[in-house]
Each structure stands twice: as C-alpha cells, then as structure tokens.
Design an enzyme around this catalytic site. Structure first.
Site, PDB file in Angstrom:
ATOM      1  N   CYS A 133      -4.487   1.617   8.222  1.00  0.00           N
ATOM      2  CA  CYS A 133      -3.244   2.397   8.410  1.00  0.00           C
ATOM      3  C   CYS A 133      -2.826   2.914   7.039  1.00  0.00           C
ATOM      4  CB  CYS A 133      -2.145   1.546   9.027  1.00  0.00           C
ATOM      5  SG  CYS A 133      -2.598   0.733  10.579  1.00  0.00           S
ATOM      6  N   ALA A 134      -3.583   3.858   6.506  1.00  0.00           N
ATOM      7  CA  ALA A 134      -3.470   4.235   5.097  1.00  0.00           C
ATOM      8  C   ALA A 134      -2.169   4.943   4.769  1.00  0.00           C
ATOM      9  CB  ALA A 134      -4.665   5.110   4.696  1.00  0.00           C
ATOM     10  N   GLY A 149      -1.256   6.604   1.323  1.00  0.00           N
ATOM     11  CA  GLY A 149      -2.368   6.245   0.455  1.00  0.00           C
ATOM     12  C   GLY A 149      -2.067   5.391  -0.749  1.00  0.00           C
ATOM     13  N   GLY A 150      -0.879   4.794  -0.850  1.00  0.00           N
ATOM     14  CA  GLY A 150      -0.544   4.003  -2.028  1.00  0.00           C
ATOM     15  C   GLY A 150      -1.479   2.823  -2.243  1.00  0.00           C
ATOM     16  N   LYS A 151      -1.715   2.022  -1.204  1.00  0.00           N
ATOM     17  CA  LYS A 151      -2.598   0.867  -1.336  1.00  0.00           C
ATOM     18  C   LYS A 151      -4.056   1.310  -1.439  1.00  0.00           C
ATOM     19  CE  LYS A 151       0.585  -2.085   1.251  1.00  0.00           C
ATOM     20  NZ  LYS A 151       1.525  -0.984   1.605  1.00  0.00           N
ATOM     21  N   ASP A 158      -5.892   6.943   9.403  1.00  0.00           N
ATOM     22  CA  ASP A 158      -4.524   7.060   9.891  1.00  0.00           C
ATOM     23  C   ASP A 158      -4.537   8.003  11.087  1.00  0.00           C
ATOM     24  OD1 ASP A 158      -1.692   6.141   8.532  1.00  0.00           O
ATOM     25  OD2 ASP A 158      -1.440   7.857   9.864  1.00  0.00           O
ATOM     26  N   CYS A 161       5.929  -4.765   6.323  1.00  0.00           N
ATOM     27  CA  CYS A 161       7.119  -4.799   5.457  1.00  0.00           C
ATOM     28  C   CYS A 161       8.315  -5.214   6.310  1.00  0.00           C
ATOM     29  CB  CYS A 161       7.355  -3.466   4.763  1.00  0.00           C
ATOM     30  SG  CYS A 161       7.405  -2.031   5.864  1.00  0.00           S
ATOM     31  N   ASP A 188      -2.109  -2.590   7.239  1.00  0.00           N
ATOM     32  CA  ASP A 188      -0.695  -2.527   6.858  1.00  0.00           C
ATOM     33  C   ASP A 188       0.016  -1.922   8.065  1.00  0.00           C
ATOM     34  OD1 ASP A 188       1.711  -2.432   5.616  1.00  0.00           O
ATOM     35  OD2 ASP A 188       1.214  -0.827   4.230  1.00  0.00           O
TER      36      ASP A 188
END
Length: 389
Positions: free
Chosen positions: A199-200, A203-205, A223, A323, A270
């Site tokens: 679940c990009a 794209g931070g991770k 995604d 989160c 994520d």
C-alpha cells in the site's frame, strides 16, 4: 487564501495555525461559545486566534462586549469539564481512547501540534553531512536536532518551507515522521531482494526501503490509486533510485499480484486505517471518522493482509502496520490472521527495530509508538515470518 492572494506569508501562517487550533479544540470552543452572542464562526475564530497569538493582540479588533466575553472565557476552569469536552473528542472516540493505558497523557499529546520531521536519503548523503549544512546555514534558526530513535531523522522547531530548500530539490531529504522511519527498520531490507510495499501511497516508506537496498534488487510499489502513485513519481525521480517499480493494482483480482505469490522476501502492508494516530497533524479526522467506518476498515485490512501474505516467500517477512491506536485495527487483526494462517509466526518487532534504532526501549512482540511516550505519531506494527517448511 486563494481569494485573498495579497495576504503575506506571516498572515497566512497565523491564520493557518488558528484554524488548526479551532479544529483541535472544536467541541470545547463550541461549548464556550454558547455563552456569547453574534456570529458563531466569529466566536470560534476569536478563540482560535486568542490561543495562538500574543496576549492582547486581538484587543484592537474586538467590540467591547466581545472583549468582556473573552475575559469571561479565560476565567473558566476547563479542568472541571468532562474530558470529552475539555479535550474536544467525540464521545465514541473518548470511550475508545479511555480503554488505552495512560489515556489522559495520550489524549493531551494528540491535541498538541506535531513538530516537522524530515529524513535524509542514505543513498546520497549521511545525516551528519546534512546536519552540518543546516547548522551553518539559514535552517539553523529552526534548531535542527537528530531524532532520538531513527538514525536518518532530523526534527525542526517551527514550520520551515523544506520543499524549497536545495537539499530537497536534490533528493537528499524527504519529509517523514520519525515513526514512519522506525516502521521501515522492521523490514530490514537487503541488497538484491524482491520486496513489495503493498500500500505504497505517496511512496514515503518505499523511498527509504529503496535507499536501504542501495537501489539493487526489485522494489514493487503497489497501490490501487493511480493518483497517489502519480504524486510519488517525482519523489522517486529525485531520490536517484532505479529499483522501484510502481504498479497500480486492482483490488482482489490483479493478475500481477497473483504472479508474485510466494516470491517476495519481504512485504510491507501499511494498511488503510482510521488514521487516529495522526490527530496531531490531521485534527479534522476526529470529526470525519465514525464508528461505522471502523468496521469497514477492519474488513479492508483483513482482505489486504490476506492478499499480501500470499506474496511472501517461505522464510520471508511480512510487516503489518497502521497509524491507528485502536486494538481492533491492530493487535486483534494480527491475532486473527495468525490463527487463520499457521504457516506464519510472530516475531519480536521492538527487538528487530533496535538493530537500526538502538534507543528504542519497548517490550514486544508489537511495536506501539505514541506521541506522549515517543514524540512520534501513533503507530502500530507487527512482524511475521513465513515458516520455511
């Protein structure tokens, strides 16, 4: 602000801070505003500006009765109010958070503005090099400090316009909460591996994973939203990474996902969630989320976890993260998955994180980050491994 294009930078910042303050304290302010008169929106604005600007700053702009009303409001003992009103929580969310340890401390922290965290790109530069440049340049006025846990993070006081800095344009830094950086450490990626960020999003991770792989192997950024991946592409380009393969997938039926079954050494999920761990940055979420949405998120999380786990190779690693702060999106999802999938076993997530983040003192098996305890957004993560046999 678009309709008031002549507003200066300082005015925009002050208005923005006041609006976010009102969103954080909306229930309290509405309760306090019941005693006033005139337009309700104006009373909310007065309370937000009064909380974020110096004392007596508003005085020249207030009518006599407004000034008297504000003085009355300032004398009210807010600690005597019920917590749901004092801390501006919907009743259902106050009830959920009350079940968590040290909930008063947690709720108070969620109502504080978050600092700005950035992350260096370890493919291009070290944190020490970036810090040296910051401390000797204009960024020094924002008091940059190394984050306490992540070896890649830097934290600022204030809200600098990082996206305009040359380090950002060269792909040497990215905006990312320290909690997200710690989550990536659970993946412990190695060079040459096949890894999936299921679940990009923006794209931070993915970017940090690719840098830790030293731009080798193959890193799939999945995604279901083409728009989210489109926003990520400029970030991928700045980063200098060549091993990222962005893919827009179809929910449940994507053939490219099915072709990767049992092939990936590491898969990150994520998962979409209520986002309640990010209330410091997104205070409007507590007014937009509702209990019925939690049931929908739980069903979606179960489906994504089931699909993503099928891609994990024997001996490979599956990291499930949210989160959220709520057990029904976190521990209970993992427990249900492990009960239904005997070929996966649970590992000690904090012990794995300490390999990269040695200062993290937490008991496992789950990684549970909180703003009041760790200074990060609220995050949860579990690490599972597929048995080799």
């Amino acid at each position: 602000m678009r309709s008031h294009s002549k507003m200066g930078v300082r005015d925009r910042a002050e208005v923005t801070e006041a609006v976010f303050n009102v969103l954080r304290h909306l229930r309290l302010y509405r309760n306090l505003a019941e005693s006033g008169s005139g337009a309700a929106a104006r009373r909310l604005a007065i309370l937000g500006l009064d909380a974020t600007l110096p004392d007596d700053f508003l005085k020249p702009g207030l009518e006599a009765q407004e000034h008297a009303w504000l003085e009355h409001i300032r004398r009210i003992d807010r600690q005597a109010m019920p917590r749901a009103i004092r801390e501006s929580l919907p009743d259902w969310l106050d009830e959920k958070l009350a079940a968590l340890p040290d909930s008063d401390s947690l709720v108070a922290a969620l109502n504080q503005p978050a600092p700005l965290d950035i992350r260096v790109n370890p493919l291009k530069v070290t944190r020490e090099e970036v810090m040296a440049g910051f401390l000797s340049g204009p960024a020094a006025r924002f008091e940059p400090q190394a984050t306490p846990y992540s070896p890649w993070g830097i934290r600022f006081k204030g809200r600098p316009s990082v996206s305009r800095w040359p380090q950002f344009e060269k792909g040497e830094i990215e905006v990312q909460d320290e909690g997200s950086q710690i989550l990536v450490s659970l993946m412990a990626p190695k060079r040459g591996e096949m890894i999936i960020d299921f679940c990009a999003g923006a794209g931070g991770k993915t970017l940090l994973l690719g840098a830790l792989m030293r731009s080798t192997g193959r890193l799939y950024a999945f995604d279901i939203s083409q728009a989210r991946l489109a926003r990520a592409k400029p970030r991928f380009a700045r980063s200098g990474l060549s091993n990222i393969v962005p893919v827009v997938i179809e929910p449940s039926t994507d053939q490219r996902v099915k072709r990767l079954r049992g092939k990936a050494q590491r898969v990150l999920v994520d998962a979409p969630c209520s986002g309640l761990g990010t209330l410091r940055r997104n205070p409007d979420l507590k007014w937009r989320q509702h209990p019925e949405a939690l049931n929908e998120f739980q069903q979606l999380q179960q489906r994504i976890l089931r699909e993503a786990s099928a891609c994990v190779a024997p001996g490979g690693r599956l990291v499930y993260a949210t989160c959220s702060l709520l057990p029904e999106e976190n521990e209970r999802q993992v427990e249900a998955f492990l009960q239904a999938n005997a070929d996966f076993e649970l590992l000690d997530a904090p012990a794995i994180a300490r390999d990269r983040c040695p200062g993290l003192d937490m008991q496992g098996p789950y990684l549970q980050l909180r703003p009041d305890l760790h200074g990060t957004d609220g995050f949860f993560a579990a690490v599972m491994q597929r048995r080799k046999s």
